[in-house]
Scaffold this motif. Structure first.
Motif, PDB file in Angstrom:
ATOM      1  N   LEU A  84       0.824  -1.201   0.000  1.00  0.00           N
ATOM      2  CA  LEU A  84       0.000   0.000   0.000  1.00  0.00           C
ATOM      3  C   LEU A  84       0.861   1.255   0.000  1.00  0.00           C
ATOM      4  N   ASP A  85       1.966   1.239   0.750  1.00  0.00           N
ATOM      5  CA  ASP A  85       2.842   2.416   0.775  1.00  0.00           C
ATOM      6  C   ASP A  85       3.326   2.761  -0.624  1.00  0.00           C
ATOM      7  N   ARG A  86       3.674   1.732  -1.398  1.00  0.00           N
ATOM      8  CA  ARG A  86       4.160   1.980  -2.750  1.00  0.00           C
ATOM      9  C   ARG A  86       3.080   2.643  -3.607  1.00  0.00           C
ATOM     10  N   LEU A  87       1.843   2.210  -3.444  1.00  0.00           N
ATOM     11  CA  LEU A  87       0.756   2.826  -4.205  1.00  0.00           C
ATOM     12  C   LEU A  87       0.595   4.290  -3.839  1.00  0.00           C
ATOM     13  N   LEU A  88       0.738   4.589  -2.564  1.00  0.00           N
ATOM     14  CA  LEU A  88       0.612   5.973  -2.127  1.00  0.00           C
ATOM     15  C   LEU A  88       1.786   6.820  -2.598  1.00  0.00           C
ATOM     16  N   ASP A  89       2.954   6.185  -2.774  1.00  0.00           N
ATOM     17  CA  ASP A  89       4.148   6.903  -3.219  1.00  0.00           C
ATOM     18  C   ASP A  89       4.162   7.170  -4.721  1.00  0.00           C
ATOM     19  N   MET A  90       3.354   6.445  -5.482  1.00  0.00           N
ATOM     20  CA  MET A  90       3.379   6.567  -6.940  1.00  0.00           C
ATOM     21  C   MET A  90       3.032   7.976  -7.396  1.00  0.00           C
ATOM     22  N   GLN A  91       3.789   8.430  -8.383  1.00  0.00           N
ATOM     23  CA  GLN A  91       3.511   9.738  -8.963  1.00  0.00           C
ATOM     24  C   GLN A  91       3.284   9.629 -10.468  1.00  0.00           C
ATOM     25  N   GLY A  92       3.564   8.479 -11.047  1.00  0.00           N
ATOM     26  CA  GLY A  92       3.331   8.241 -12.461  1.00  0.00           C
ATOM     27  C   GLY A  92       4.606   8.103 -13.265  1.00  0.00           C
ATOM     28  N   GLY A  93       4.709   6.998 -14.007  1.00  0.00           N
ATOM     29  CA  GLY A  93       5.831   6.793 -14.907  1.00  0.00           C
ATOM     30  C   GLY A  93       7.023   6.077 -14.315  1.00  0.00           C
ATOM     31  N   GLU A  94       7.092   5.973 -12.994  1.00  0.00           N
ATOM     32  CA  GLU A  94       8.240   5.329 -12.371  1.00  0.00           C
ATOM     33  C   GLU A  94       8.064   3.804 -12.337  1.00  0.00           C
ATOM     34  N   ILE A  95       9.169   3.119 -12.092  1.00  0.00           N
ATOM     35  CA  ILE A  95       9.165   1.663 -11.978  1.00  0.00           C
ATOM     36  C   ILE A  95       9.546   1.311 -10.548  1.00  0.00           C
ATOM     37  N   PHE A  96       8.746   0.466  -9.905  1.00  0.00           N
ATOM     38  CA  PHE A  96       9.019   0.017  -8.543  1.00  0.00           C
ATOM     39  C   PHE A  96       9.625  -1.375  -8.592  1.00  0.00           C
ATOM     40  N   ILE A  97      10.739  -1.555  -7.900  1.00  0.00           N
ATOM     41  CA  ILE A  97      11.427  -2.842  -7.851  1.00  0.00           C
ATOM     42  C   ILE A  97      11.525  -3.274  -6.402  1.00  0.00           C
ATOM     43  N   PRO A  98      10.817  -4.340  -6.012  1.00  0.00           N
ATOM     44  CA  PRO A  98      10.885  -4.778  -4.611  1.00  0.00           C
ATOM     45  C   PRO A  98      12.245  -5.408  -4.301  1.00  0.00           C
ATOM     46  N   LYS A  99      12.663  -5.268  -3.061  1.00  0.00           N
ATOM     47  CA  LYS A  99      13.873  -5.962  -2.595  1.00  0.00           C
ATOM     48  C   LYS A  99      13.445  -7.379  -2.229  1.00  0.00           C
ATOM     49  N   ILE A 100      13.833  -8.324  -3.048  1.00  0.00           N
ATOM     50  CA  ILE A 100      13.438  -9.715  -2.850  1.00  0.00           C
ATOM     51  C   ILE A 100      14.675 -10.597  -2.855  1.00  0.00           C
ATOM     52  N   PRO A 101      14.577 -11.776  -2.273  1.00  0.00           N
ATOM     53  CA  PRO A 101      15.749 -12.645  -2.229  1.00  0.00           C
ATOM     54  C   PRO A 101      16.048 -13.294  -3.577  1.00  0.00           C
ATOM     55  N   SER A 102      17.290 -13.617  -3.761  1.00  0.00           N
ATOM     56  CA  SER A 102      17.722 -14.414  -4.912  1.00  0.00           C
ATOM     57  C   SER A 102      17.854 -15.859  -4.458  1.00  0.00           C
ATOM     58  N   THR A 103      17.928 -16.763  -5.404  1.00  0.00           N
ATOM     59  CA  THR A 103      18.185 -18.164  -5.094  1.00  0.00           C
ATOM     60  C   THR A 103      18.888 -18.815  -6.272  1.00  0.00           C
TER      61      THR A 103
END
Length: 114
Positions: free
Chosen positions: A1-20
């Motif tokens: 939800l925080d990411r949705l509230l932070d959106m301003q348009g045109g940007e790309i959101f990349i979550p910090k997720i684990p690799s394997t």
């Protein structure tokens, strides 16, 4: 939800997720199976690059995700006032240099929780 509230348009959101590693995934799914390593095939990649170094000048780091801003003058400093920090000019977010790796035990835990 925080990411949705932070959106301003045109940007790309990349979550910090684990690799394997694919071999660890195979061991977690089928520990008794034999693994044949055949090498890389045409078109395959060894590692994923989520933020390439040439996008670092437009990228910001938040606690649990990154944002790549569009490369337009009007978007340049849109996150400067947030609790985000600019990444270094040589930054890249890649699966091979990710500090968060899941091992066999952690993958098994995730699979057992499904």
């Amino acid at each position: 939800l925080d990411r949705l509230l932070d959106m301003q348009g045109g940007e790309i959101f990349i979550p910090k997720i684990p690799s394997t590693r694919i071999t660890d995934l195979a061991k977690a799914i089928c520990p008794e199976c034999e693994i044949d390593v055949v090498g890389i095939r045409p078109g395959e990649k060894l590692h994923e690059i989520m933020i390439p170094e040439d996008e670092s000048r437009n990228s910001y780091e938040f606690a649990d995700y990154y944002v790549i801003n569009p490369d337009f003058e009007r978007c340049k400093d849109r996150y400067a006032d947030c609790n985000a920090k600019s990444v270094s000019e040589t930054f890249s977010y890649r699966s091979d240099s990710n500090p968060w790796f899941l091992g066999v035990d952690e993958i098994e835990e995730l699979l057992n929780g499904m």
